[in-house]
Design an enzyme around this catalytic site. Structure first.
Site, PDB file in Angstrom:
ATOM      1  NE  ARG A  61       0.391  -4.515  22.752  1.00  0.00           N
ATOM      2  CZ  ARG A  61       1.019  -4.043  21.664  1.00  0.00           C
ATOM      3  NH1 ARG A  61       0.489  -3.034  20.984  1.00  0.00           N
ATOM      4  NH2 ARG A  61       2.144  -4.570  21.244  1.00  0.00           N
ATOM      5  CE1 TYR A 113     -14.820   3.974  42.632  1.00  0.00           C
ATOM      6  CE2 TYR A 113     -13.334   4.277  40.784  1.00  0.00           C
ATOM      7  CZ  TYR A 113     -13.742   3.565  41.889  1.00  0.00           C
ATOM      8  OH  TYR A 113     -13.050   2.431  42.262  1.00  0.00           O
TER       9      TYR A 113
END
Ligand code: PLP
Length: 386
Positions: A61, A113
């Site tokens: 991670r 967007y």
């Protein structure tokens, strides 16, 4: 990581995008001599006697060999100092909003967007203030600066109206007022436009689009001009601790795609140039929105800040919405689907994708031009427009 470092001040950067795209992600391991960085699926990595991590990785991670390789090549292609790869373009964007102090004011484009606009209007509605404005007018940006303006967000060319914003001019405004400038560079790709070289602080890419290029990877990235800044450290912490990271397989696929990015972009630009020329002379077409056309209101700016004009364009039908909807249903080669940047051509009636609050005209059709033969593409549009 950081094999090729560009010094913006001395302008020393020996390799060009085509070469960097192939070499800047290759991490060779001495034990096997792989020429291409292999997929490393291990989530955890060996610790040394001194408690350190001799291989440079601790837990996937936090970082992984494939992610490090991807971040390295993205850093090089955008002439930045560091990059963070995320699980999507939206999680990359969200990390910027999460890193801002609560109460910050943002200036964003009125045709931002829609997925990122939705984040600001819903997830961050109670913690951030936003003005969505027309950024083609520099005076309008100045007029909206407040004492708590921390971020100017730009997207150029914009989705789906193909509006341009002057990156260098807005970078000067942002710097003058102590705000960060982040540029969504998804439509242009790092091959056609490098906002950090024009003064932006950070670049966003939806990897899902041109960088991935084959409509089979969801991903996003941020690239910074200053890896030591407090803001970048906050972004890296959100990436590693929040955990919305790109998987090893997705990084591997993305790196593979990047190796052909420059050549794909050449094909997209060529096909878009030919198609927009054809459509702008078609009797059923009211207007074509493409920065490569001299009729585009910001064609001169496109020539100044872009190397070519990209593979995205939109056109408006004289007969209105019903005809626009019929054209997208009649094409045989252009696939009716959302998204962009893949090798296959896509067509969509954009307003109905964006929903009832959209500002996109109902008679607009958006096209992402793929890499099919141009004559086949023109023939397909010809029969759909009849
Ligand atoms: N920015 C732009 C310009 C986009 O078109 C998109 C997606 O369409 C995104 C960001 C978000 O990227 P993703 O879909 O990978 O989350």
């Amino acid at each position: 990581m950081g094999i090729f470092v560009y010094n913006f001040h001395t302008k020393q950067f020996v390799m060009r995008a085509e070469t960097l795209a192939i070499h800047a992600s290759n991490i060779n391991t001495a034990s096997t001599g792989d020429v291409i960085t292999p997929i490393s699926l291990s989530t955890t990595f060996l610790r040394g006697e001194d408690g350190g991590y001799p291989g440079g990785f601790s837990y996937s991670r936090a970082n992984s060999p494939n992610r490090a390789a991807l971040e390295s090549v993205l850093t090089a292609l955008e002439y930045g100092q560091d990059a963070c790869a995320f699980s999507s373009g939206n999680t990359a964007g969200m990390s910027v909003f999460q890193a801002l102090p609560p109460g910050s004011h943002i200036i964003a484009p009125d045709d931002m967007y829609w997925g990122l606009k939705k984040q600001l209007e819903t997830i961050f509605a109670s913690s951030l203030q936003v003005d969505f404005i027309d950024q083609t007018d520099l005076g309008n940006i100045e007029a909206h600066i407040k004492d708590n303006t921390r971020l100017i967000w730009i997207e150029t060319p914009s989705n789906p109206l193909l509006k341009l914003t002057d990156i260098a001019a807005i970078a000067a405004i942002a710097k003058h007022h102590g705000a960060l400038l982040v540029c969504d560079n998804t439509f242009a790709s790092p091959v056609l436009q490098n906002p950090l070289n024009l003064g932006a602080d950070m670049v966003l890419h939806s990897i899902t689009k041109y960088i991935g290029g084959h409509s089979d990877v969801l991903g996003g990235a941020l690239i910074t001009a200053d890896k030591d800044s407090e803001f970048w450290n906050a972004i890296r912490n959100i990436q590693q601790t929040g955990g919305a990271v790109a998987t090893p397989f997705d990084c591997f696929l993305t790196i593979r795609s990047i190796k052909t990015l420059s050549y794909r972009i050449k094909g997209h630009c060529y096909n878009a140039g030919q198609l927009t020329h054809y459509l702008s002379h078609h009797p059923k077409v009211e207007a074509v929105l493409y920065p490569g056309l001299s009729s585009h209101p910001q064609h001169a700016l496109a020539r100044k800040q872009m190397k070519d004009f990209g593979g995205m364009f939109a056109f408006l039908l004289k007969d209105g919405e019903a005809t626009a909807r019929s054209v997208v249903n009649k094409t045989k080669l252009f696939i009716q689907a959302t998204s962009l940047g893949g090798v296959e051509s896509l067509i969509e009636h954009r307003a109905s994708v964006e929903g009832p609050d959209t500002k996109t005209p109902a008679h607009l059709v958006r096209i992402s031009v793929g890499l099919e033969h141009i004559d086949d593409l023109i023939e397909d549009l010809e029969q759909a427009l009849q």
